[in-house]
Design an enzyme around this catalytic site. Structure first.
Site, PDB file in Angstrom:
ATOM      1  N   HIS A   1      58.388  13.452 -21.649  1.00  0.00           N
ATOM      2  CA  HIS A   1      58.020  12.342 -22.544  1.00  0.00           C
ATOM      3  C   HIS A   1      57.547  12.829 -23.911  1.00  0.00           C
ATOM      4  CE1 HIS A   1      58.614   9.412 -19.391  1.00  0.00           C
ATOM      5  NE2 HIS A   1      57.868  10.158 -18.575  1.00  0.00           N
TER       6      HIS A   1
ATOM      7  N   GLU B   1      42.525  23.443 -17.054  1.00  0.00           N
ATOM      8  CA  GLU B   1      41.523  24.513 -17.063  1.00  0.00           C
ATOM      9  C   GLU B   1      42.160  25.862 -17.411  1.00  0.00           C
ATOM     10  OE1 GLU B   1      38.492  24.747 -17.302  1.00  0.00           O
ATOM     11  OE2 GLU B   1      37.933  26.714 -16.564  1.00  0.00           O
TER      12      GLU B   1
ATOM     13  N   LYS C   1      41.022  28.088 -20.604  1.00  0.00           N
ATOM     14  CA  LYS C   1      40.591  29.493 -20.495  1.00  0.00           C
ATOM     15  C   LYS C   1      41.366  30.356 -21.479  1.00  0.00           C
ATOM     16  CE  LYS C   1      37.621  29.398 -19.007  1.00  0.00           C
ATOM     17  NZ  LYS C   1      36.880  28.318 -18.453  1.00  0.00           N
TER      18      LYS C   1
ATOM     19  N   ARG D   1      25.123  33.780 -25.099  1.00  0.00           N
ATOM     20  CA  ARG D   1      25.200  32.334 -25.303  1.00  0.00           C
ATOM     21  C   ARG D   1      26.013  31.970 -26.548  1.00  0.00           C
ATOM     22  NH1 ARG D   1      21.167  29.708 -22.304  1.00  0.00           N
ATOM     23  NH2 ARG D   1      21.307  27.965 -23.735  1.00  0.00           N
TER      24      ARG D   1
ATOM     25  N   CYS E   1      21.918  28.266 -29.964  1.00  0.00           N
ATOM     26  CA  CYS E   1      21.119  29.256 -30.679  1.00  0.00           C
ATOM     27  C   CYS E   1      20.066  29.815 -29.728  1.00  0.00           C
ATOM     28  CB  CYS E   1      20.394  28.606 -31.845  1.00  0.00           C
ATOM     29  SG  CYS E   1      21.445  27.586 -32.842  1.00  0.00           S
TER      30      CYS E   1
ATOM     31  N   LYS F   1      27.523  29.349 -25.146  1.00  0.00           N
ATOM     32  CA  LYS F   1      27.475  29.172 -23.688  1.00  0.00           C
ATOM     33  C   LYS F   1      26.964  27.789 -23.314  1.00  0.00           C
ATOM     34  CE  LYS F   1      27.961  30.407 -19.455  1.00  0.00           C
ATOM     35  NZ  LYS F   1      29.360  30.357 -18.977  1.00  0.00           N
TER      36      LYS F   1
ATOM     37  N   GLU G   1      40.335  29.643 -25.142  1.00  0.00           N
ATOM     38  CA  GLU G   1      38.977  30.083 -25.467  1.00  0.00           C
ATOM     39  C   GLU G   1      38.884  31.568 -25.765  1.00  0.00           C
ATOM     40  OE1 GLU G   1      36.806  28.612 -21.885  1.00  0.00           O
ATOM     41  OE2 GLU G   1      35.379  27.966 -23.397  1.00  0.00           O
TER      42      GLU G   1
ATOM     43  N   ASN H   1      16.092  25.614 -32.958  1.00  0.00           N
ATOM     44  CA  ASN H   1      17.340  25.247 -32.262  1.00  0.00           C
ATOM     45  C   ASN H   1      17.471  23.735 -32.317  1.00  0.00           C
ATOM     46  OD1 ASN H   1      17.743  27.824 -31.490  1.00  0.00           O
ATOM     47  ND2 ASN H   1      17.334  27.509 -29.318  1.00  0.00           N
ATOM     48  N   GLY H   2      18.687  23.235 -32.406  1.00  0.00           N
ATOM     49  CA  GLY H   2      18.889  21.787 -32.411  1.00  0.00           C
ATOM     50  C   GLY H   2      19.361  21.322 -33.775  1.00  0.00           C
TER      51      GLY H   2
ATOM     52  N   TRP I   1      23.848  29.674 -34.178  1.00  0.00           N
ATOM     53  CA  TRP I   1      25.229  29.210 -34.031  1.00  0.00           C
ATOM     54  C   TRP I   1      25.363  28.100 -35.071  1.00  0.00           C
ATOM     55  CZ3 TRP I   1      27.731  24.601 -32.636  1.00  0.00           C
ATOM     56  CH2 TRP I   1      29.077  24.732 -32.250  1.00  0.00           C
TER      57      TRP I   1
END
Ligand code: M6R
Length: 614
Positions: free
Chosen positions: A510, A487, A491, A27, A2, A609, A494, A103-104, A77
């Site tokens: 497998h 990665e 990407k 963010r 946030c 972010k 996301e 925030n938090g 957020w």
């Protein structure tokens, strides 16, 4: 996560706060709100969705309601309750006099709520924050002093918070408080700013005070007073902010992500410039405080990180073990915590984080610190909470990364890890000089190889278009490029929301092989080296199940070309450094697929972010 912006001074607060919030948009957030406060008057505006929705509401307001010179704003957020208007901040007490942005996470909000309800508090939202609003309002009713009310209330809160609190009856001050969530106070002439991150205020001031955990600040237009946990007035240093506003420009690129992908050759140069000058010189790491004597006692290394940083750590395992012969474990920070991790003073614990503010990693680092392990932090932010916990610090110098999807910071992490591994090898003497020299040479020539890939992306764009309608994707690789497969898949997930999974190529048979048919694209990373033939066999297995095969390779002979539906050829590079080159192809592929699909590349849904909650 946030974003918080507060302003008190002589200018129109609404303009400064909205601009500040727009600089924090990158963010990630899903609703926004603002409170504009003047004597016995407060106007609160909120909107779900993008900041433009809030701006639209405010643009229809009467000028006299929005012309105040003090206020607080927030981008939320969602953690507790849907991203709706009612859950958006600011939150208030019953009568709307006490106003807060936060925030938090207040972890004990459910314990505090019944008592507050008994006292008559009416809750409108599903948020944890509203509990803090009512709690502070009650303290204020008893004490009639906003600073004291916040100081007293925070003692009852468990969890993480960065607050800005205002009261209608005293519009000349904003009270700010912090615990385990970032908060800075930017200082100016007759005006002061509060923000959760530098970009929000850098346009107005280059000077700021970092608020530390458990401190509470009283911010007025012409003064900032900081109090410690016991209520004593203290003086925090005013520091110069390390940030250039130009970083917030797209410089002609359509998205920040594309700009940041293209910045990578220079990012590598920047990382190397003060660490590896040439292949004959020993690696220099100024803030790494690991002497030969200390290192001789280190018998294990643990790397802890999240997301993309975790993938950089996985590459680190291969490189550090190869060069130092010290066993390395890599673990997601959220798995490292809340169990009895085996670490002691002979363990080197490496925390990797772009933001330096990721809550899971901070908790993991604190846990390792309690075990007396040496803490080495690899981060992009020297002002971050993690940097402050470090015994040794390795700054990656990637510059500000705006796109939520990490690209250039991953590159800078990889190069910093190579430099660290060589440094450890040179200090312990576990690897012959010629091998280290060869590796340094490879790193120094990497920027020009990256430029070759970045200067001709036509093929990658075409492949992206061809596969953009796929519902699923599999990425396979082995050895040091297995993390590249992870990665690449992350990407793609996301920013395009396509289901993508990275597997060690040998694992395909497998289980995952059951998913293969003519609709499933399999992207294989094949680098000349010890596992090349093995990955090639895994590609044959995939092709035999009619999967559509994309190869990313620096080596392919005529007889195997037809195995692949599509190929991306990258320049010649050693196996050890190849993750830094392969990943650029995968970043571009994800970017162009997302672009073709018309997704919000820089601000993908649900993501933030820096994730400052556990
Ligand atoms: O700031 P950090 O490196 O600690 O962040 C860790 C992850 O949240 C981050 O890498 C995330 O996975 C990114 N969105 C990756 O693109």
């Amino acid at each position: 996560m946030c974003g918080i912006v507060g302003y008190i001074g002589k200018k129109r607060a609404v303009d400064i706060i909205l601009k500040g919030l727009s600089h924090l948009e990158y963010r990630g957030y899903d609703s926004a709100g603002i409170a504009l406060v003047s004597k016995n008057d407060a106007h609160i505006y909120k909107a779900s969705g993008k900041l433009n929705n809030l701006k639209e509401i405010i643009s229809r307001e009467k000028e006299e309601n929005i012309s105040t010179t003090a206020g607080i704003g927030h981008t939320r957020w969602a953690t507790h309750g849907l991203p709706t208007e009612v859950n958006a901040h600011p939150h208030t007490c019953n009568c709307g006099s006490l106003i807060i942005v936060h925030n938090g996470i207040i972890e004990n909000y459910k314990d505090l709520k019944p008592e507050l309800e008994q006292k008559g508090c009416r809750f409108k939202s599903q948020t944890d924050t509203e509990v803090a609003a009512h709690l502070i309002a009650h303290e204020f009713d008893n004490k009639k002093d906003l600073l004291k009310a916040v100081q007293s209330a925070v003692k009852k809160l468990k969890g993480a918070y960065a607050f800005c609190v205002m009261h209608k009856s005293m519009p000349d001050k904003i009270i700010a408080a912090r615990k385990n969530a970032p908060l800075i106070i930017g200082t100016g002439e007759g005006e002061n700013f509060i923000a959760s991150d530098i970009p929000a205020i850098i346009e107005y001031t280059k000077k700021a005070i970092y608020v530390s955990d458990n401190q509470v600040a009283e911010v007025k237009a012409d003064s900032v007073k900081i109090y410690n946990e016991t209520g004593d007035l203290i003086s925090n240093k005013v520091e110069n902010l390390p940030f250039e506003p130009v970083a917030l420009s797209k410089m002609g690129y359509k998205h920040f992500m594309l700009k940041e992908i293209h910045e990578q050759p220079d990012v590598v140069r920047n990382v190397l410039v003060d660490k590896i000058q040439n292949e004959d010189k020993a690696v220099l790491l100024d803030d790494v405080k690991l002497s030969g004597e200390k290192l001789s006692k280190i018998n294990r290394i643990q790397i802890i990180a999240c997301g993309t940083s975790l993938h950089a750590g996985l590459v680190g395992k291969y490189v550090i073990e190869e060069l130092t012969k010290i066993p390395v474990d890599v673990e997601a920070s959220s798995e490292y915590i809340y169990r009895n991790t085996i670490a002691d003073e002979n363990t080197l614990v490496i925390g990797i984080s772009q933001s330096g503010e990721t809550a899971d990693t901070i908790t993991a680092i604190k846990q390792a610190k309690e075990n007396k392990s040496h803490i080495l932090i690899i981060t992009n932010r020297k002002d971050s909470a993690m940097a402050r916990l470090a015994d040794s610090l390795l700054l990656i110098n990637a510059g500000i990364e705006v796109s939520v999807a990490a690209t250039k910071s991953y590159m800078a992490q990889l190069i910093s890890i190579y430099a660290l591994a060589i440094y450890l090898a040179e200090t312990t003497g576990k690897t012959g000089n010629s091998k280290l020299k060869e590796l340094k040479k490879e790193l120094l020539t990497l920027p020009s190889k990256l430029e070759i890939v970045l200067n001709d992306t036509k093929n990658i764009k075409e492949i992206a278009k061809k596969y953009s309608s796929s519902k699923d994707f599999i990425f396979i690789a082995r050895g040091i490029n297995y993390p590249s497969a992870l990665e690449g898949a992350l990407k793609l997930k996301e920013i395009s929301y396509i289901n993508a999974t990275g597997y060690p190529a040998g694992e395909l048979k497998h289980g995952p092989i059951a998913m293969l048919d003519e609709t499933m694209p399999v992207l294989a990373i094949l680098n000349k080296g010890i596992v090349f033939d093995k990955v090639l066999s895994n590609c044959e297995e995939a092709k035999a199940r009619q999967a559509r095969l994309i190869g990313v390779t620096n080596f392919i002979d005529e007889k195997h070309i037809n195995l692949f539906d599509d190929l991306v050829i990258i320049p010649e590079i050693s196996d050890m450094v190849s993750p830094a080159l392969n990943i650029v192809v995968l970043q571009l592929l994800a970017y162009h697929i997302s672009e073709y699909l018309g997704k919000d590349v820089d601000q993908p849904r649900n993501l933030a972010k820096s994730v400052t909650v556990e």
